[in-house]
Design a protein around this motif. Sequence first.
Motif, PDB file in Angstrom:
ATOM      1  N   GLY A  12       0.783  -1.069   0.023  1.00 31.88           N
ATOM      2  CA  GLY A  12      -0.258  -0.123  -0.154  1.00 31.88           C
ATOM      3  C   GLY A  12       0.484   1.232   0.124  1.00 31.88           C
ATOM      4  N   PRO A  36     -12.129 -10.919   0.095  1.00 32.06           N
ATOM      5  CA  PRO A  36     -11.901 -10.453   1.457  1.00 32.06           C
ATOM      6  C   PRO A  36     -12.174 -11.919   2.203  1.00 32.06           C
ATOM      7  CG  PRO A  36     -14.961  -9.822   0.285  1.00 32.06           C
ATOM      8  CD  PRO A  36     -13.383 -10.408  -0.388  1.00 32.06           C
ATOM      9  N   LYS A  40      -4.838 -13.562   4.544  1.00 34.17           N
ATOM     10  CA  LYS A  40      -4.225 -12.177   3.843  1.00 34.17           C
ATOM     11  C   LYS A  40      -2.755 -12.738   3.905  1.00 34.17           C
ATOM     12  CE  LYS A  40      -7.486  -9.005   4.771  1.00 34.17           C
ATOM     13  NZ  LYS A  40      -8.159  -8.243   3.691  1.00 34.17           N
ATOM     14  N   ILE A  74       1.650  -9.285  11.541  1.00 34.86           N
ATOM     15  CA  ILE A  74       1.476  -8.768  12.496  1.00 34.86           C
ATOM     16  C   ILE A  74       3.101  -8.716  13.531  1.00 34.86           C
ATOM     17  CG2 ILE A  74       0.224  -9.830  15.384  1.00 34.86           C
ATOM     18  CD1 ILE A  74      -2.177 -10.127  13.852  1.00 34.86           C
ATOM     19  N   LYS A 148       4.566   8.200  -1.559  1.00 34.26           N
ATOM     20  CA  LYS A 148       3.034   8.666  -1.095  1.00 34.26           C
ATOM     21  C   LYS A 148       3.101   9.954  -0.501  1.00 34.26           C
ATOM     22  CE  LYS A 148      -0.007   4.560  -1.466  1.00 34.26           C
ATOM     23  NZ  LYS A 148      -1.639   4.710  -0.170  1.00 34.26           N
TER      24      LYS A 148
ATOM     25  N   GLU B 119      -4.766   2.588   8.118  1.00 32.03           N
ATOM     26  CA  GLU B 119      -3.622   3.064   7.781  1.00 32.03           C
ATOM     27  C   GLU B 119      -4.583   3.105   6.048  1.00 32.03           C
ATOM     28  OE1 GLU B 119       0.632   1.926   5.109  1.00 32.03           O
ATOM     29  OE2 GLU B 119       0.501   0.750   7.447  1.00 32.03           O
ATOM     30  N   PRO B 120      -4.076   4.564   5.073  1.00 33.61           N
ATOM     31  CA  PRO B 120      -5.144   4.563   3.888  1.00 33.61           C
ATOM     32  C   PRO B 120      -3.876   3.789   2.570  1.00 33.61           C
ATOM     33  CG  PRO B 120      -3.561   6.688   4.808  1.00 33.61           C
ATOM     34  CD  PRO B 120      -3.489   5.738   5.861  1.00 33.61           C
ATOM     35  N   THR B 121      -4.237   2.524   2.913  1.00 38.94           N
ATOM     36  CA  THR B 121      -3.775   1.409   2.205  1.00 38.94           C
ATOM     37  C   THR B 121      -3.898   1.926   0.917  1.00 38.94           C
ATOM     38  OG1 THR B 121      -4.312  -0.469   2.596  1.00 38.94           O
ATOM     39  CG2 THR B 121      -2.028  -0.079   3.320  1.00 38.94           C
ATOM     40  N   GLY B 122      -5.105   1.861   0.180  1.00 41.33           N
ATOM     41  CA  GLY B 122      -5.980   1.612  -0.856  1.00 41.33           C
ATOM     42  C   GLY B 122      -6.394   0.394  -1.197  1.00 41.33           C
ATOM     43  N   HIS B 123      -5.906  -0.578  -0.316  1.00 37.77           N
ATOM     44  CA  HIS B 123      -6.016  -2.634  -0.474  1.00 37.77           C
ATOM     45  C   HIS B 123      -7.030  -2.647   0.169  1.00 37.77           C
ATOM     46  CE1 HIS B 123      -3.268  -2.240  -3.217  1.00 37.77           C
ATOM     47  NE2 HIS B 123      -1.661  -2.478  -2.278  1.00 37.77           N
ATOM     48  N   SER B 124      -6.717  -3.490   1.079  1.00 36.55           N
ATOM     49  CA  SER B 124      -7.578  -4.284   2.621  1.00 36.55           C
ATOM     50  C   SER B 124      -7.640  -4.439   3.828  1.00 36.55           C
ATOM     51  CB  SER B 124      -8.185  -5.318   1.887  1.00 36.55           C
ATOM     52  OG  SER B 124      -7.206  -6.373   1.757  1.00 36.55           O
ATOM     53  N   LEU B 125      -7.924  -4.266   5.248  1.00 33.44           N
ATOM     54  CA  LEU B 125      -7.549  -4.468   6.058  1.00 33.44           C
ATOM     55  C   LEU B 125      -6.159  -5.280   6.246  1.00 33.44           C
ATOM     56  CD1 LEU B 125     -10.756  -4.586   8.288  1.00 33.44           C
ATOM     57  CD2 LEU B 125      -9.425  -3.157   7.955  1.00 33.44           C
ATOM     58  N   LYS B 126      -5.240  -4.525   7.206  1.00 34.14           N
ATOM     59  CA  LYS B 126      -4.557  -5.575   7.125  1.00 34.14           C
ATOM     60  C   LYS B 126      -4.208  -7.111   8.259  1.00 34.14           C
ATOM     61  CE  LYS B 126      -1.522  -2.201   8.464  1.00 34.14           C
ATOM     62  NZ  LYS B 126      -0.415  -1.360   8.547  1.00 34.14           N
ATOM     63  N   PRO B 127      -4.078  -7.474   8.032  1.00 36.86           N
ATOM     64  CA  PRO B 127      -3.904  -8.910   9.583  1.00 36.86           C
ATOM     65  C   PRO B 127      -4.039  -8.150  10.988  1.00 36.86           C
ATOM     66  CG  PRO B 127      -1.815  -9.114   8.342  1.00 36.86           C
ATOM     67  CD  PRO B 127      -2.493  -8.456   7.454  1.00 36.86           C
ATOM     68  N   ILE B 130      -7.426  -6.783  11.667  1.00 32.79           N
ATOM     69  CA  ILE B 130      -8.312  -7.670  12.065  1.00 32.79           C
ATOM     70  C   ILE B 130      -8.219  -8.229  12.897  1.00 32.79           C
ATOM     71  CG2 ILE B 130      -9.729 -10.092  10.920  1.00 32.79           C
ATOM     72  CD1 ILE B 130      -8.711  -8.893   7.934  1.00 32.79           C
ATOM     73  N   ARG B 163     -13.996  -2.779   0.404  1.00 26.55           N
ATOM     74  CA  ARG B 163     -13.402  -3.494   0.491  1.00 26.55           C
ATOM     75  C   ARG B 163     -12.931  -3.600   2.157  1.00 26.55           C
ATOM     76  NH1 ARG B 163     -10.162  -2.429  -4.079  1.00 26.55           N
ATOM     77  NH2 ARG B 163      -9.484  -1.038  -3.698  1.00 26.55           N
ATOM     78  N   ASP B 166     -16.701  -5.567   3.511  1.00 24.85           N
ATOM     79  CA  ASP B 166     -16.668  -6.413   2.919  1.00 24.85           C
ATOM     80  C   ASP B 166     -15.877  -7.204   3.744  1.00 24.85           C
ATOM     81  OD1 ASP B 166     -15.972  -6.343  -0.938  1.00 24.85           O
ATOM     82  OD2 ASP B 166     -18.039  -6.189   0.361  1.00 24.85           O
ATOM     83  N   ASP B 167     -14.079  -7.141   4.005  1.00 26.94           N
ATOM     84  CA  ASP B 167     -13.696  -7.832   5.064  1.00 26.94           C
ATOM     85  C   ASP B 167     -13.800  -7.741   6.654  1.00 26.94           C
ATOM     86  OD1 ASP B 167     -10.232  -6.293   4.567  1.00 26.94           O
ATOM     87  OD2 ASP B 167     -11.271  -8.440   3.894  1.00 26.94           O
TER      88      ASP B 167
END
Lengths: 272, 272
Positions: A12, A36, A40, A74, A148, B119-127, B130, B163, B166-167
Amino acid sequence: FNFNFFIVGESGLGKSTLVNTLFNRELYPQKEVRDPSAEKQTNVKIETVSADIEENGVKLHLTVIDAPGFGDAINNSDSWEPIIEEINSRFDQYLEAETKINRTTIIDNRVHSLVYFIEPTGHSLKPLDITFMKKVHTKVNLIPVIAKSDTLTEEEIADFKQRILDDINTQGINIFRPPTYEKDDEETILSCQELMSRIPFAVVGSTDEVSGKDGNNVRGRAYPWGIIEVDNEDHCDFVRLRQLLIRDYLEELRETTAKKLYENYRTEKLRN
Amino acid sequence: FNFNFFIVGESGLGKSTLVNTLFNRELYPQKEVRDPSAEKQTNVKIETVSADIEENGVKLHLTVIDAPGFGDAINNSDSWEPIIEEINSRFDQYLEAETKINRTTIIDNRVHSLVYFIEPTGHSLKPLDITFMKKVHTKVNLIPVIAKSDTLTEEEIADFKQRILDDINTQGINIFRPPTYEKDDEETILSCQELMSRIPFAVVGSTDEVSGKDGNNVRGRAYPWGIIEVDNEDHCDFVRLRQLLIRDYLEELRETTAKKLYENYRTEKLRN
Ligand SMILES: Nc1nc2c(ncn2[C@@H]2O[C@H](COP(=O)(O)OP(=O)(O)O)[C@@H](O)[C@H]2O)c(=O)[nH]1
Ligand SMILES: Nc1nc2c(ncn2[C@@H]2O[C@H](COP(=O)(O)OP(=O)(O)O)[C@@H](O)[C@H]2O)c(=O)[nH]1
């Protein structure tokens, strides 16, 4: 001839986008939307993508090596191992080729540069950044960049760059600096100093075309409050990164790798 | 009365700035420049900052709890433990106070809401996102927000929100949603739906004054390519977060904590 560079940083940070921007082509295709419910990814994989390109009239066989998964778990202890192993194995490949009887056509797969993406927190380097850079700085030409950088204001970039350089100096991390030579003329020396003064480069990437302030189409990112232009030196240091990595110092990067970094590796290896 | 909320997220996601922006005061002072040779902090500390404020004519004793160090180490396993312990100990404090003979003036130190910065990665949630949210969602009113959302274009924000949702659904994570009641009028219901449709809020924080596009002074961030205005709903969802957390649902947050989350905790605890 071959030019190989490694891009490393957590997911990201705009790495794929930046590579596509540097070479103005989709080396990394648009990421597909992942399911989803899929696991991950938490281990580090090494991936390469190659292309034959022409820069300044020179034909290059470009290889970009990437390490998706780095910094994303993690627990990121030892997440640098697969990366170090990849750098080492490419040195070993060359070492082996050098010992053959027919050495006229050794293919140079060594890593000529490693671009490390720093998250634009605005604070300072993170423990993972420092640990990683210390693990690789004697093996590759290390080029840290602020990812970024359109996240940061001009003032924040200036402060952040200073703190990063402080961390780099305190930690004894060697980063690649464009060399100047005695025979260089005034203009070259000045241009090199100007380039050095902007390190670490604050980069922004985009292959999308947007209307720049002069009304023409430029590469950039369009926000409701304004448009950042990737190739505009008042907006970010993208042009500088391109200059360091591809336009003006490609030969230096390959030569330093061959004459200094590889030789150190070889000496170390043969000694043990 | 007391209003206590926890803010959690890795360093550099604009948490202190956002809290200052929410209450329009320097609850968190400007960070002092740290000595680069000082050890990087790698354990999680729990810190609180309190202030007496007035919102909508109501006097509040506000407490913001923070967990600096969360997500910042190379190995973040169990980095959520100190946070869970803090939430539990505040429940325990209340449990103990409830058992006393004189219960007329119990001070409510329970955590009424936890704002989690993505964090604004633009992808999805990180481990880590979650895992953390699953550890706390049954104990607190969980409000995930997209940090520093001025990093993302409008289109990227829309995709990223989808996303993330969805996660959240796939992982069975419970997030706080503003409740509607049968007696609510049309306008309230619509306004609540509009608020819900923007979750998770894409926030931007700033206590700096800049010249907005109408020429007047507004809170925002000034970039060479434009100025983002924190209170402008076309620029980010800051106003929405303020509405959810402070202006319209403060009572709901306190009540859900008292009647549902605390009662579940108490039942669980007394059973074991
Ligand atoms: N703000 C900002 N966003 C970027 C930049 N480059 C890429 N992005 C966005 O960040 C997200 C992740 O980019 P990507 O290249 O996939 O990152 P990677 O995971 O490091 O390869 C995408 O939504 C990109 O459009 C940049 O320079 N600035
Ligand atoms: N782009 C952007 N930067 C922000 C925002 N909020 C804060 N910052 C900057 O991000 C840096 C870190 O902010 P800080 O509040 O200290 O983050 P914390 O470590 O999470 O408490 C500072 O340089 C802030 O000026 C935001 O909404 N957007």
